[in-house]
Design a protein around this motif. Structure first.
Motif, mmCIF file in Angstrom:
data_model
loop_
_atom_site.group_PDB
_atom_site.id
_atom_site.type_symbol
_atom_site.label_atom_id
_atom_site.label_comp_id
_atom_site.label_asym_id
_atom_site.label_seq_id
_atom_site.Cartn_x
_atom_site.Cartn_y
_atom_site.Cartn_z
ATOM 1 N N ALA B 157 0.807 -1.230 0.000
ATOM 2 C CA ALA B 157 0.000 0.000 0.000
ATOM 3 C C ALA B 157 0.834 1.271 0.000
ATOM 4 O O ALA B 157 0.542 2.223 -0.720
ATOM 5 C CB ALA B 157 -0.957 0.008 1.191
ATOM 6 N N ARG B 158 1.899 1.300 0.774
ATOM 7 C CA ARG B 158 2.668 2.544 0.920
ATOM 8 C C ARG B 158 3.368 2.968 -0.363
ATOM 9 O O ARG B 158 3.807 4.100 -0.475
ATOM 10 C CB ARG B 158 3.685 2.379 2.039
ATOM 11 C CG ARG B 158 4.742 1.346 1.753
ATOM 12 C CD ARG B 158 5.490 0.991 3.012
ATOM 13 N NE ARG B 158 4.554 0.563 4.041
ATOM 14 C CZ ARG B 158 4.833 0.600 5.339
ATOM 15 N NH1 ARG B 158 6.008 1.037 5.752
ATOM 16 N NH2 ARG B 158 3.941 0.203 6.210
ATOM 17 N N ARG B 159 3.514 2.040 -1.286
ATOM 18 C CA ARG B 159 4.175 2.375 -2.550
ATOM 19 C C ARG B 159 3.180 2.401 -3.705
ATOM 20 O O ARG B 159 3.570 2.590 -4.852
ATOM 21 C CB ARG B 159 5.281 1.350 -2.858
ATOM 22 C CG ARG B 159 6.315 1.223 -1.772
ATOM 23 C CD ARG B 159 7.289 2.385 -1.770
ATOM 24 N NE ARG B 159 8.074 2.428 -0.540
ATOM 25 C CZ ARG B 159 9.120 1.654 -0.250
ATOM 26 N NH1 ARG B 159 9.535 0.780 -1.129
ATOM 27 N NH2 ARG B 159 9.755 1.777 0.898
ATOM 28 N N ALA B 160 1.911 2.189 -3.401
ATOM 29 C CA ALA B 160 0.900 2.162 -4.455
ATOM 30 C C ALA B 160 0.718 3.562 -5.038
ATOM 31 O O ALA B 160 1.001 4.559 -4.390
ATOM 32 C CB ALA B 160 -0.427 1.655 -3.891
ATOM 33 N N GLN B 161 0.224 3.605 -6.265
ATOM 34 C CA GLN B 161 0.012 4.902 -6.919
ATOM 35 C C GLN B 161 -1.341 5.457 -6.503
ATOM 36 O O GLN B 161 -2.278 5.572 -7.288
ATOM 37 C CB GLN B 161 0.172 4.750 -8.432
ATOM 38 C CG GLN B 161 1.620 4.344 -8.784
ATOM 39 C CD GLN B 161 1.974 4.507 -10.239
ATOM 40 O OE1 GLN B 161 1.104 4.734 -11.084
ATOM 41 N NE2 GLN B 161 3.246 4.411 -10.561
ATOM 42 N N GLY B 162 -1.435 5.827 -5.239
ATOM 43 C CA GLY B 162 -2.663 6.386 -4.698
ATOM 44 C C GLY B 162 -3.462 5.367 -3.904
ATOM 45 O O GLY B 162 -3.150 4.173 -3.874
ATOM 46 N N VAL B 163 -4.494 5.875 -3.269
ATOM 47 C CA VAL B 163 -5.282 5.070 -2.334
ATOM 48 C C VAL B 163 -6.054 3.964 -3.060
ATOM 49 O O VAL B 163 -6.048 2.805 -2.640
ATOM 50 C CB VAL B 163 -6.238 5.993 -1.543
ATOM 51 C CG1 VAL B 163 -7.137 5.170 -0.642
ATOM 52 C CG2 VAL B 163 -5.430 7.004 -0.726
ATOM 53 N N ASP B 164 -6.707 4.299 -4.166
ATOM 54 C CA ASP B 164 -7.402 3.260 -4.954
ATOM 55 C C ASP B 164 -6.445 2.175 -5.393
ATOM 56 O O ASP B 164 -6.807 0.991 -5.432
ATOM 57 C CB ASP B 164 -7.931 3.847 -6.267
ATOM 58 C CG ASP B 164 -9.154 4.675 -6.057
ATOM 59 O OD1 ASP B 164 -9.778 4.548 -4.994
ATOM 60 O OD2 ASP B 164 -9.475 5.458 -6.973
ATOM 61 N N ALA B 165 -5.267 2.580 -5.803
ATOM 62 C CA ALA B 165 -4.286 1.608 -6.288
ATOM 63 C C ALA B 165 -3.966 0.620 -5.178
ATOM 64 O O ALA B 165 -3.782 -0.571 -5.432
ATOM 65 C CB ALA B 165 -3.027 2.319 -6.768
ATOM 66 N N ILE B 167 -6.038 -0.164 -2.563
ATOM 67 C CA ILE B 167 -7.212 -0.943 -2.144
ATOM 68 C C ILE B 167 -7.692 -1.853 -3.283
ATOM 69 O O ILE B 167 -7.834 -3.069 -3.110
ATOM 70 C CB ILE B 167 -8.330 0.006 -1.668
ATOM 71 C CG1 ILE B 167 -7.819 0.815 -0.459
ATOM 72 C CG2 ILE B 167 -9.586 -0.772 -1.319
ATOM 73 C CD1 ILE B 167 -8.712 1.960 -0.057
ATOM 74 N N GLU B 185 -8.121 -1.673 4.659
ATOM 75 C CA GLU B 185 -9.359 -1.274 4.000
ATOM 76 C C GLU B 185 -9.790 -2.288 2.936
ATOM 77 O O GLU B 185 -10.993 -2.476 2.711
ATOM 78 C CB GLU B 185 -9.203 0.119 3.386
ATOM 79 C CG GLU B 185 -10.419 0.642 2.644
ATOM 80 C CD GLU B 185 -11.643 0.879 3.532
ATOM 81 O OE1 GLU B 185 -11.515 0.886 4.775
ATOM 82 O OE2 GLU B 185 -12.740 1.045 2.970
#
Lengths: 493, 493
Positions: B157-165, B167, B185
């Protein structure tokens, strides 16, 4: 009202571990920083602060959230702990540079101080926003740099890693210097300029029962004419649906002539496939000869900073670049590896409170963290960047001639005189409320432009750039070495 | 209530162009497909359908949205057009395979039929969901494949390209075969199993005034003990905060012994840095000798499918793999290049309605589209994949011996007999409502597993896999060639 649980589950289990050990309310200091720039670029634009501040305001636990967490952590039966979450508001302090500022490896981009369990729970949320948005802003900056003054347009939503990536990515790209975005929602939400004209499907929609190349060409002319009638003052036509030279380009010129008769000047043509250097030259020549030297040529099709640079180096007469996938996903290096590390922790002994400054040694020497409450001082001389100094927060700003010493190669030194020292991190959130106004994309874009203007062309070079001086103050260096030696275990083989 | 304007601005300008030309309500057919798999993988898992169906339900224009659009498109003054948007609901039909199905290049993954302006407006939204989620599911599948039966845990999650990315990415990764996610989440929203234990910061939080390696080791022991007290039945300890061999591992074993005295068995240890093959062997040996052969070793630290494969090939005794950045961003190839292309358009002539089947020729031959309303027939023999056939929707399923012909290398042929033919695309949305139940991650995960089980190990190989047979029916091939030749313009040099 439901809030997303934007944390890794271990942040909750750790919070409970702290609670059980009775240390959850001790003051802790975490740094958010990165170790190595993406794209081998020597710096990033720090972006995501506005998202972070809004995220903190939404960081709550409703009864639905609590129920879900209880169901997945049935071991936690202390009602007191769940009450802590029910009442959760972040009461600590966040220090940050201005959104848009150039930041270098190892420099704290956020310093987060507060109760241990609170600052721990924010970990993932802070990292996700800052990592993603700083990455995309930096990718955008590189493409804008390559375009050497010609506008770059962001149009990558369809390849973005989700909806947020498209929308927040467009904001970050704008801060990084792109002129416009195709992503409508980014325009509405943030006030960024948007743009858009036509896809190939618009032309194909006019392909009735095409039986010959001539009929295909007629259909394209009909499509162009329809578009020009709808948007006479915004006429930009995509010319590569069947054949640029034999169909798209002559059709576009025919439509531009009719427009001019009605008193409108066209915007130009867009080329979305084929060899862009060759086709842009063909288009430029034909448009000039037809009397449209003002008609622009927009190029798109898998562009990145290197293709843009090479097209311009070849003299391709392209007036603007549309970039999609390579920008919105930072394709060549799609993650900024920002981390969030404990830098100081309060400790009570004999009724007295101490701030200890632990570091993580790790099995990888490059992952050793820097201890203590830190700030970054930017040193400017005649407005130009000469180096950064990471200092302890309670140190004074440097004054007078300053010997900067490379933290690894200690013999690498330089003496700086007559500089201006600017402390970059300042409090932006304290005691449950933000201390700064809402940060608009335009404000952050200006900050970025000013911060970038302080760098030399050597630092900004796309390939093999000059490494900037980022050193540690003597006090920080000594604290760091001391903390390492206190923990270093002798290996005997 | 405000809806995100999830479209590229050109979809609106085109919609208005269609409206002005009076063709906006003509029936159009668009295909969503990709041309080349990511990671040079020969297939993708089709994921994102549930997102698409929910996205369509939210695709509305409120007065706020209309006002914003009017402000950026002041040229559009037809109130009738704005009324079309005010009343907007998607009334067309969507055909799709089951979410999770293996799909090959050029195969339609969505076929969208409806009024031209409606299907055009959905373009970006459909692409964003399907491109992102199919990409991540496929990346996850590769890592799960490499892990050869050992669990893979998503923790990016911490490296994802945004919150949707983070979840939606966790959902896609689960469909692709990972066992659990750290993203809380995603657990709450989708019911995916979540997991989490401790970070290095948990250990460092117990570093009071450490003056020697022995004190650092004591502090770690104190941290481990606190964690074991909080979660006696879920005790997984991160052992590389200072030194695995001299501190983390002996401390963990000490805590495990105490746990056992109290009647609990530990989960094991996590190694997050250093050489994972070497350290896992050291840990395995020590844990076995200490009487904990059941304690697991979890490895993390920049893992991807190739590192996992190599660790296992070297016999590293790792029981589960935590993967972050490389999975959640599909780092080695972070975009699936799905496109959305017009395949058929209704046309009226002399009061009669025709369906014409245009194709885009483009300057790049590989970008030429396939015409007409199409479906995909999967051919199975004894439950195993023997090939796919892209056919025209109104063709019958193949029966009897079938000669499959490679669409480019026409001499490459094979005859298939005694096969089962399964038509993959079926209607999932029609007349403003979905036709299928909500798709849970578990359902899609099962679909993926079944679909993957039909492939041979040669197709599933990570490097240089066998190319699957995906051919066109004779009728489709002939229509395709005819449409090309009707449009191909002679180049004379």
């Amino acid at each position: 009202m439901s809030f997303p649980l934007l944390f890794d589950f271990y942040e909750l289990t750790m919070a409970y571990g702290y609670f059980r050990a009775g240390i959850h309310e001790r003051t802790a200091v975490f740094d958010l920083f990165y170790r190595k720039g993406p794209f081998e670029h020597p710096y990033v634009l720090f972006v995501g602060l506005e998202g972070v501040l809004q995220g903190i305001e939404n960081f709550r636990f409703g009864e639905d959230e609590i129920r879900y967490l209880q169901s997945v952590a049935p071991q936690i039966r202390d009602e007191q702990f769940w009450d802590l979450l029910r009442r959760f508001r972040f009461h600590g302090t966040i220090y940050a540079p201005e959104e848009g500022t150039v930041m270098f490896p190892r420099e704290p981009m956020l310093r987060v101080e507060g109760k241990l369990f609170e600052v721990q729970l924010l970990e993932t949320m802070l990292l996700t926003y800052v990592n993603h948005q700083s990455l995309i802003a930096t990718a955008a900056h590189r493409m804008v740099e390559a375009a050497a003054g010609k506008p770059v347009i962001e149009m990558g939503a369809r390849r973005a890693q989700g909806v947020d990536a498209a929308i927040d990515g467009a904001r970050a790209a704008y801060i990084g210097g792109v002129s416009k975005t195709a992503t409508t929602e980014a325009g509405r939400r943030f006030g960024i300029p948007i743009t858009g004209t036509m896809a190939h499907s618009f032309v194909l929609a006019f392909h009735r029962d095409v039986q010959s190349p001539d009929q295909a060409k007629e259909a394209e002319l009909e499509a162009f004419t329809a578009y020009a009638e709808a948007f006479p003052d915004q006429c930009l036509l995509v010319v590569d649906t069947t054949d640029v030279e034999r169909s798209g380009l002559p059709n576009a010129i025919a439509v531009f002539r009719k427009l001019r008769e009605k008193g409108y000047e066209p915007i130009g043509v867009r080329i979305d496939s084929g060899d862009l250097a060759y086709l842009s030259r063909v288009c430029r020549k034909a448009l000039d000869e037809a009397g449209f030297p003002g008609a622009q040529i927009i190029a798109s099709s898998d562009l990145d900073e290197f293709v843009i640079r090479d097209l311009l180096a070849q003299g391709a007469p392209i007036d603007a670049f549309g970039v999609g996938t390579n920008l919105i996903t930072a394709r060549s290096d799609p993650a900024l590896g920002g981390v969030y590390k404990l830098a100081a922790i309060e400790w009570e002994e004999n009724g007295e409170r101490h701030l200890s400054t632990p570091i993580k040694l790790s099995e990888n020497p490059t992952k050793v963290t820097l201890p203590g409450r830190k700030n970054v001082v930017r040193l400017l001389k005649d407005g130009q960047f000469v180096g950064d100094l990471i200092i302890l927060e309670d140190e004074e700003d440097p004054k007078g001639p300053l010997r900067m010493i490379h933290p690894e190669y200690r013999w690498k030194q330089k003496v700086v005189t007559d500089y201006e020292a600017i402390r970059l991190l300042r409090p932006v959130y304290r005691d449950g409320r933000r201390l700064i106004d809402k940060i608009t994309p335009d404000t952050a874009r200006q900050t970025a432009a000013q911060s970038l203007a302080q760098l030399s062309p050597e630092h900004r070079r796309l390939h093999m750039p000059h490494e900037p001086h980022v050193d540690l103050s003597d006090a920080l260096y000594e604290r760091w070495m001391a903390e390492i030696h206190r923990r270093r275990m002798e290996k005997v083989q």
